[in-house]
Write an enzyme that holds these catalytic residues in place. Structure first.
Site, short mmCIF file in Angstrom:
data_model
loop_
_atom_site.label_atom_id
_atom_site.label_comp_id
_atom_site.label_asym_id
_atom_site.label_seq_id
_atom_site.Cartn_x
_atom_site.Cartn_y
_atom_site.Cartn_z
N LYS A 34 0.82 -1.23 0.00
CA LYS A 34 0.00 0.00 0.00
C LYS A 34 0.85 1.27 0.00
CE LYS A 34 -4.16 -1.95 2.10
NZ LYS A 34 -5.19 -1.79 3.12
N ASP B 211 -10.36 2.44 2.24
CA ASP B 211 -10.50 1.71 3.51
C ASP B 211 -11.36 2.48 4.52
OD1 ASP B 211 -9.04 -0.58 2.85
OD2 ASP B 211 -7.13 0.36 3.38
#
Ligand code: ATR
Length: 273
Positions: free
Chosen positions: A66, A102
């Site tokens: 990420k 997220d």
């Protein structure tokens, strides 16, 4: 031609994303294929470029890439900048765009699936690593009355508070260790530490859960020691992170396809298996 998407990570075999996006595509009649790509730990950028060269339109990015995805992107959304991490890549003629869904996924699960309006609430966010940072801005945007960051290493919680202080608005943004939570009460306690992965619970004092509160673990698929401890105290509803997983996927799907897939049937199907 069928549009191609993928999730990239290492390891990746356990990922539920191919199953989730296949169901989304079927429910919304999108002509697309979604696969899982295992990239070597030192070969993330090459694997992304190879996928683009093969006609790929977008990717989900998971552990441990990420941060690498954030660096690789030519442009980033404000929420990806705040998270300093990217879980969604969109490929177009103008380059690689990085976003992070997220936090939006967590907020959607809390507010829509679990029916917890966050405005005016007292939130305790446990952890100060990537998982906590990733959801902090979307949580603050819900305008809770207070958001308290608690972490084993107190300095990291303070640093995160200082970094986000200017974006807290009317929310009281506080930070500290676990022990100093004694005597406090919260409407929502979110476990964003990695403790569940080691089958441990953060050492929390008793009495944190206000009547009607919710204990939420970002880890999914089982009752973690954090959730078991909340259950033992009584007073709190319990939720694992499966809804967050499905909702962050839906938000990525929307970025790619411009269509919001229904999430309830997917959650139902995953819970059944
Ligand atoms: P992630 O990206 O999953 O957040 P990370 O950046 O390594 O991973 O952060 C892990 C977080 O879980 C940290 O907040 C860590 O606390 P420290 O900052 O003190 O290391 C927390 N953590 C990990 N194991 C824990 C445990 N057993 N009890 C409490 N907190 C724990």
């Amino acid at each position: 031609m069928t549009d191609r998407y993928a999730v990239i990570g290492n390891p990746i075999a356990h990922s539920k994303s191919p199953q989730i996006h296949a169901i989304f595509a079927g429910l919304t009649f999108q002509d697309m294929r979604y696969e899982a790509i295992l990239a070597p730990l030192d070969g993330f950028a090459d694997a992304v470029r190879a996928f683009i060269a093969a006609g790929g339109r977008g990717m989900n990015v998971t552990v441990p890439f990420k941060l690498g995805a954030c660096a690789l992107a030519d442009s980033r959304s404000p929420r990806a900048e705040a998270a300093k991490a990217v879980n969604t890549l969109v490929f177009s003629a103008t380059g690689i765009h990085g976003d992070n869904t997220d936090g939006a996924g967590l907020v959607a699960d809390l507010t829509r699936n679990l029916g917890l309006a966050l405005a005016g609430k007292r939130i305790l966010l446990l952890g100060a690593g990537g998982a906590a940072r990733g959801v902090l801005l979307p949580l603050l945007e819900q305008q809770p009355a207070a958001l308290h960051l608690a972490n084993r290493t107190t300095d990291k919680a303070h640093a995160l508070r200082d970094e986000f202080a200017a974006r807290a608005g009317a929310c009281r943004l506080e930070a500290g260790g676990f022990a100093e939570l004694a005597g406090r009460q919260f409407d929502l306690v979110i476990n964003a530490t990695a403790a569940s992965l080691a089958d441990e619970a953060p050492p929390l004092p008793a009495g944190l859960y206000a009547p009607g509160s919710l204990a939420y673990d970002m880890v999914y698929g089982r009752e973690t020691p954090f959730l078991a401890a909340a259950r033992a105290q009584g007073g709190a509803r319990l939720a694992d992170g499966l809804g967050m997983l499905v909702e962050q996927a839906a938000e990525s799907f929307f970025l790619w396809r411009g269509v919001r897939p229904p999430t309830a049937p997917v959650l139902e199907q995953l819970r059944a298996t």
